[in-house]
Scaffold this active site. Structure first.
Site, PDB file in Angstrom:
ATOM      1  N   LYS A   1     -15.914  -2.782  -4.503  1.00 64.69           N
ATOM      2  CA  LYS A   1     -14.935  -3.520  -3.702  1.00 64.69           C
ATOM      3  C   LYS A   1     -13.536  -3.326  -4.267  1.00 64.69           C
ATOM      4  CE  LYS A   1     -15.729  -7.740  -6.398  1.00 64.69           C
ATOM      5  NZ  LYS A   1     -16.174  -9.150  -6.357  1.00 64.69           N
TER       6      LYS A   1
ATOM      7  N   TYR B   1      16.308  -8.280 -18.462  1.00 64.74           N
ATOM      8  CA  TYR B   1      16.438  -9.605 -17.875  1.00 64.74           C
ATOM      9  C   TYR B   1      16.059 -10.705 -18.861  1.00 64.74           C
ATOM     10  CZ  TYR B   1      16.519  -7.217 -13.334  1.00 64.74           C
ATOM     11  OH  TYR B   1      16.829  -6.415 -12.266  1.00 64.74           O
TER      12      TYR B   1
END
Length: 294
Positions: free
Chosen positions: A40, A266
């Protein structure tokens, strides 16, 4: 017009040699229990189309996916394999299951009723999921026998499997997992003539509870992360010698020389305390590396 060529600044490298080693290790430990490959979410991000040929070459012929669209894609690459869709089917999509010979999951009494009432589904193959303590999808143990009986009596439906899912298969304390396993077998024992598949075990079950499964002649064990070398328990991965087959790699695209007191990026999350040379790596959001990981 000259088109730009792929830069491959950041890429996922799949080591198929390690994949083959993992498969052989798991097959050896499983013994007479057949493996069902869970692929999956695009084989957990490893790439379904890259992984499936090696699974087929190793003799794996049972697959599980999460959704119908995954199953439709997989059918193109595995035309003869058995494919089970773990999520419950929408009644309108049942003809797709029949046309592509996909196995549907019966995960509740309501889904069973919808399937039993459906038209033009002759030949539909289903696996009935029983909830033994995971408390997600599955019929309660109280109603499962009656529902399975109804499905078995329906001429248009073939009950190809009975299954359950364990919550603590990889834990050191095996008490709850063993209780779930016994509960699943108890449901199976109510149908002594059942000749379909039974699967209760996942990766942790094979690595941690192998001696407690394998009682049914046509038993499967579902393996997802273990095939890729990333089972839920890293303790068990090390114990059995399973290796992660993927490495995320990136190239250095810039070099900076920082002086003491200068910070980076940042939020100024890192500050140099001495003269430091740093490398900028070309990986970010598009590569699955968000700034929240900083």
């Amino acid at each position: 017009m000259v088109l730009p060529q792929p830069g491959y600044t950041t890429f996922a490298e799949i080591d198929t040699r390690l994949l083959q080693q993992n498969i052989q290790l798991l097959k050896k430990h499983a013994g007479n229990i057949a493996l069902m490959a869970v692929i999956k979410a695009d084989a957990y991000g490893h790439g379904m189309t890259a992984i499936v040929p090696y699974l087929l070459a190793a003799g794996l012929n049972h697959f599980m996916v999460a959704t119908l669209d995954e199953a439709v894609k997989l059918r193109e690459y595995a035309p003869d394999a058995t494919i089970l869709v773990a999520s419950p089917p929408h009644p309108k999509n049942l003809p797709v299951y029949v046309a592509l010979q996909l196995d549907a999951s019966i995960t509740s009494a309501a889904i069973a009723e919808q399937v039993l009432a459906a038209k033009n589904i002759s030949g539909l193959s289903v696996h009935v999921k029983v909830d033994t303590g995971m408390n997600r999808l599955g019929l309660s143990q109280a109603v499962a026998p009656d529902t399975i009986s109804q499905l078995m009596q329906a001429s248009s439906i073939r009950v190809a499997g009975i299954w359950s899912h364990l919550a603590t298969a990889g834990d050191r304390d095996k008490t709850f997992a063993r209780r779930q396993i016994d509960a699943a077998y108890a449901v199976l024992d109510a149908f002594p003539m059942f000749d379909g598949y039974f699967h209760v075990g996942n990766s942790g079950t094979l690595l941690n509870l192998r001696d407690h499964i394998g009682r049914h002649p046509k038993e499967l064990i579902r393996l997802g992360g273990a095939l890729l070398g990333i089972p839920a328990s890293q303790r068990l991965a090390r114990q059995f010698g399973l290796k992660p087959i993927m490495a995320l790699k990136s190239r250095v695209i810039h070099i900076n020389d920082l002086q003491p007191g200068e910070s980076v990026s940042y939020g100024k999350t890192w500050t140099a305390t001495s003269a430091t040379r740093i490398a900028v790596i070309g990986a970010g959001y598009a590569d699955g590396y968000p700034s929240a990981l900083s």
